[in-house]
Design a protein around this motif. Structure first.
Motif, PDB file in Angstrom:
ATOM      1  N   MET A   1       1.048  -1.044  -0.100  1.00 16.62           N
ATOM      2  CA  MET A   1      -0.424   0.249   0.962  1.00 16.62           C
ATOM      3  C   MET A   1       0.710   1.384  -0.005  1.00 16.62           C
ATOM      4  O   MET A   1       2.120   1.015   0.415  1.00 16.62           O
ATOM      5  N   TRP A 160      -2.195  -4.413  -5.427  1.00 18.03           N
ATOM      6  CA  TRP A 160      -2.574  -4.813  -3.541  1.00 18.03           C
ATOM      7  C   TRP A 160      -2.271  -5.810  -4.154  1.00 18.03           C
ATOM      8  O   TRP A 160      -2.677  -6.777  -3.894  1.00 18.03           O
ATOM      9  N   PHE A 201      -5.096   4.984  -4.307  1.00 11.26           N
ATOM     10  CA  PHE A 201      -5.496   3.476  -4.689  1.00 11.26           C
ATOM     11  C   PHE A 201      -7.262   3.409  -5.196  1.00 11.26           C
ATOM     12  O   PHE A 201      -8.746   4.103  -5.006  1.00 11.26           O
ATOM     13  N   TRP A 233      -6.033  -2.244  -7.390  1.00 10.66           N
ATOM     14  CA  TRP A 233      -6.990  -3.791  -6.442  1.00 10.66           C
ATOM     15  C   TRP A 233      -8.007  -3.843  -7.765  1.00 10.66           C
ATOM     16  O   TRP A 233      -8.420  -3.748  -8.309  1.00 10.66           O
TER      17      TRP A 233
END
Length: 299
Positions: A1, A160, A201, A233
């Motif tokens: 992360m 991720w 993210f 992700w």
């Protein structure tokens, strides 16, 4: 992360009622952000004016309320969205990126229709028809396409829970960055918005891997370092009994129908628990975040 404070977004498109796949993605994005003390932006992608409807925008807010998910930045309702948060309020911002690409010589003009492309390329990939025609950029009904990557060109992707991986760009072609109507296309607008809202993210379905590669390619051309260093992700898709992904284009049942039938969203939280690799099954937002915080699945 990423070491910077986590910033993520919920980015639905108001071209139809939300379906269970949308709900599951919302839950997983939100849960990871809350477990990491992150910041959640509600970004509604409404560039397609022809398909955007106010009831579809209102459905987004009702769905979030039904799921019990909050956010830290974004519109408070449909009217607030259209007046202050619509992508149409950021057209000048997108134009900045488009002109940069044009000035750098990274684009070519294209007048091909979808029907013409399909006739030459059944899989929908661009056959390169206008690549060397040197058409004028400012002619009516002319799209702008990005010059394709060089053979073997690659990008680094921060995945991720998997770390940094090298991915070749062979899956992407000369995609459109400005539509024939003059509006920016999805790949350009999505990248620009993620930069605008300082997102680092990004949660997407596995079917959007090519979009991530396309946008990483664009980010490299434009020098958008934040996006290049973002963490991605790509989760498995929620599928129906026929094995097909649940989506508006596939005619999936709407979450509005679930709400009207008095259904609970607990089944989506249980599915999110599985997708997140948790040993237990959460029934609601609070349980899911608590389980994530206690687990080892956030690294």
């Amino acid at each position: 992360m990423t070491s910077a404070p986590l910033r993520t977004r919920l980015a639905p498109t108001p071209s139809g009622l939300l379906h269970p796949g949308n709900g599951l993605s919302f839950i997983m994005t939100w849960a990871v952000a809350r477990a990491k003390n992150g910041h959640v932006v509600l970004r509604i992608d409404d560039l397609d004016k022809a398909r955007t409807r106010k009831p579809f925008v209102e459905d987004i807010f009702r769905t979030l309320e039904w799921l019990g998910l909050d956010y830290d930045e974004g519109p408070t309702g449909a009217d607030h969205f259209f007046s202050h948060w619509s992508q149409h309020t950021r057209l000048d911002y997108y134009q900045h990126f488009l002109q940069q690409l044009r000035q750098q010589g990274q684009l070519f003009a294209c007048t091909c229709s979808r029907k013409q492309i399909q006739a030459l390329s059944p899989d929908g990939s661009y056959p390169g028809t206008c690549l060397t025609r040197e058409l004028g950029f400012d002619a009516p009904q002319t799209a702008w396409r990005i010059l394709p990557p060089e053979p073997g060109q690659s990008v680094e992707v921060n995945k991720w829970r998997e770390g940094q991986q090298t991915a070749t760009l062979q899956e992407i072609d000369a995609f459109v960055v400005r539509q024939k109507n003059g509006f920016p296309a999805y790949q350009l607008a999505s990248l620009a918005d993620d930069e605008h809202f300082r997102i680092n993210f990004i949660v997407r379905g596995a079917d959007l891997w090519a979009s991530t590669l396309s946008q990483l390619y664009l980010a490299g051309l434009l020098g958008v370092a934040r996006f290049q260093h973002s963490v991605f992700w790509h989760h498995e898709l929620l599928k129906g009994t026929d094995g097909e992904k649940l989506s508006k284009s596939k005619g999936a049942g709407s979450l509005q129908a679930w709400r009207e039938a008095g259904a609970s969203p607990a089944v989506l939280f249980r599915k999110a628990s599985v997708a997140l690799g948790l040993a237990e099954r959460a029934e609601n937002p609070e349980e899911l975040v608590e389980m994530l915080v206690k687990s080892t699945r956030l690294s």
